[in-house]
Design a protein around this motif. Structure first.
Motif, PDB file in Angstrom:
ATOM      1  N   PHE A 181     -78.858  89.572   8.532  1.00 43.94           N
ATOM      2  CA  PHE A 181     -78.102  90.052   7.377  1.00 43.94           C
ATOM      3  C   PHE A 181     -79.080  90.240   6.222  1.00 43.94           C
ATOM      4  CE2 PHE A 181     -73.525  88.173   7.981  1.00 43.94           C
ATOM      5  CZ  PHE A 181     -73.385  88.909   9.151  1.00 43.94           C
ATOM      6  N   ASP A 182     -79.050  91.386   5.573  1.00 45.99           N
ATOM      7  CA  ASP A 182     -79.801  91.551   4.341  1.00 45.99           C
ATOM      8  C   ASP A 182     -79.148  90.709   3.244  1.00 45.99           C
ATOM      9  OD1 ASP A 182     -81.502  93.382   5.543  1.00 45.99           O
ATOM     10  OD2 ASP A 182     -80.308  95.108   4.938  1.00 45.99           O
ATOM     11  N   VAL A 183     -79.955  89.936   2.514  1.00 44.55           N
ATOM     12  CA  VAL A 183     -79.420  89.087   1.442  1.00 44.55           C
ATOM     13  C   VAL A 183     -80.296  89.231   0.201  1.00 44.55           C
ATOM     14  CG1 VAL A 183     -78.351  87.411   2.989  1.00 44.55           C
ATOM     15  CG2 VAL A 183     -80.710  87.054   2.241  1.00 44.55           C
ATOM     16  N   ASP A 184     -79.728  88.834  -0.927  1.00 44.64           N
ATOM     17  CA  ASP A 184     -80.405  88.917  -2.214  1.00 44.64           C
ATOM     18  C   ASP A 184     -80.903  87.531  -2.602  1.00 44.64           C
ATOM     19  OD1 ASP A 184     -81.319  89.407  -4.726  1.00 44.64           O
ATOM     20  OD2 ASP A 184     -79.411  90.101  -5.560  1.00 44.64           O
ATOM     21  N   CYS A 185     -82.214  87.335  -2.574  1.00 45.59           N
ATOM     22  CA  CYS A 185     -82.770  86.028  -2.922  1.00 45.59           C
ATOM     23  C   CYS A 185     -82.443  85.632  -4.356  1.00 45.59           C
ATOM     24  CB  CYS A 185     -84.285  86.034  -2.739  1.00 45.59           C
ATOM     25  SG  CYS A 185     -84.817  85.906  -1.028  1.00 45.59           S
ATOM     26  N   LYS A 186     -82.327  86.598  -5.233  1.00 47.33           N
ATOM     27  CA  LYS A 186     -82.132  86.302  -6.640  1.00 47.33           C
ATOM     28  C   LYS A 186     -80.736  85.739  -6.938  1.00 47.33           C
ATOM     29  CE  LYS A 186     -85.332  89.768  -8.461  1.00 47.33           C
ATOM     30  NZ  LYS A 186     -85.439  90.958  -9.321  1.00 47.33           N
TER      31      LYS A 186
END
Length: 222
Positions: A208-213
């Motif tokens: 899954f692409d995720v947003d670290c921020k």
């Protein structure tokens, strides 16, 4: 003569498969894969920060994940063997990545697939142009975080959806629960690392692409 042609074609496809399997051996797997740093790990998933990467992508509208992956890989393999404008032979890399794109929101069942192959370092900056009839295109991925769940066995139509559901559930119960709204065309991706003839010790992953921020874990990914 009409009866001989299908047999010859079947033999050619078998030989092509055997060459592909040799390239997908453990030794080939160790040769080159996209680079990443693990930024978070739990018992059933981890989050990796991948560098900028370029993949060669084969779109497919076939309704079956398994069939779409085979058809896409067949075109990618031709590209590796020299079906490009430079007639370049390109070394096999891992994983074979099948990205599932879902129109709209909701269920994880797919309508479109993109079968992708990571290009070796020497071709990252300037990928050989594929022959037009292969219907391939390079995909440039900016560096970003990916949540990863590993699973064994063969990746098939039903279990890839089950594994994606399990990863979604794990993320929802973690600090990464609100991170999956990262801008992405992919609902999820399935990474396969082994040849079809390997039965024991198979390695697959759901991505899954995720947003670290967007997490509260204190990860400074950028």
């Amino acid at each position: 003569m009409g009866m001989q042609r299908p047999a010859v074609l079947s033999l050619l496809l078998l030989l092509l498969l055997l060459v592909a399997l040799a390239l997908l051996s453990p030794a080939a797997r160790a040769s080159e894969s996209p680079q990443y740093t693990t930024v978070h790990a739990e018992s059933d998933f981890e989050v990796r920060l991948y560098d900028d990467t370029v993949w060669m992508s084969a779109p497919s509208d076939h309704p079956s994940f398994h069939v779409a992956t085979k058809l896409g890989f067949h075109r990618l393999f031709q590209y590796l063997m020299g079906a490009n404008l430079n007639s370049s032979r390109i070394r096999m890399t891992t994983p074979i990545l099948t990205s599932i794109v879902v129109p709209g929101e909701g269920a994880l069942q797919s309508s479109t697939y993109f079968v992708r192959l990571y290009l070796p370092t020497q071709f990252q900056a300037s990928p050989p142009v594929p022959l037009p009839e292969l219907n391939l295109r390079p995909d440039k991925w900016p560096g970003h975080c990916i949540a990863v769940r590993s699973f064994s066995g063969y990746a098939r139509d039903k279990n890839v959806v089950d594994e994606a559901d399990k990863l979604a559930m794990s993320l929802s119960r973690s600090p990464w629960g609100n991170s999956t709204n990262y801008p992405s065309k992919n609902a999820y991706s399935i990474a396969q690392y082994n040849s079809p003839f390997r039965i024991i010790g198979r390695v697959n992953e759901v991505w899954f692409d995720v947003d670290c921020k967007s997490t509260s874990t204190g990860v400074e990914a950028y």
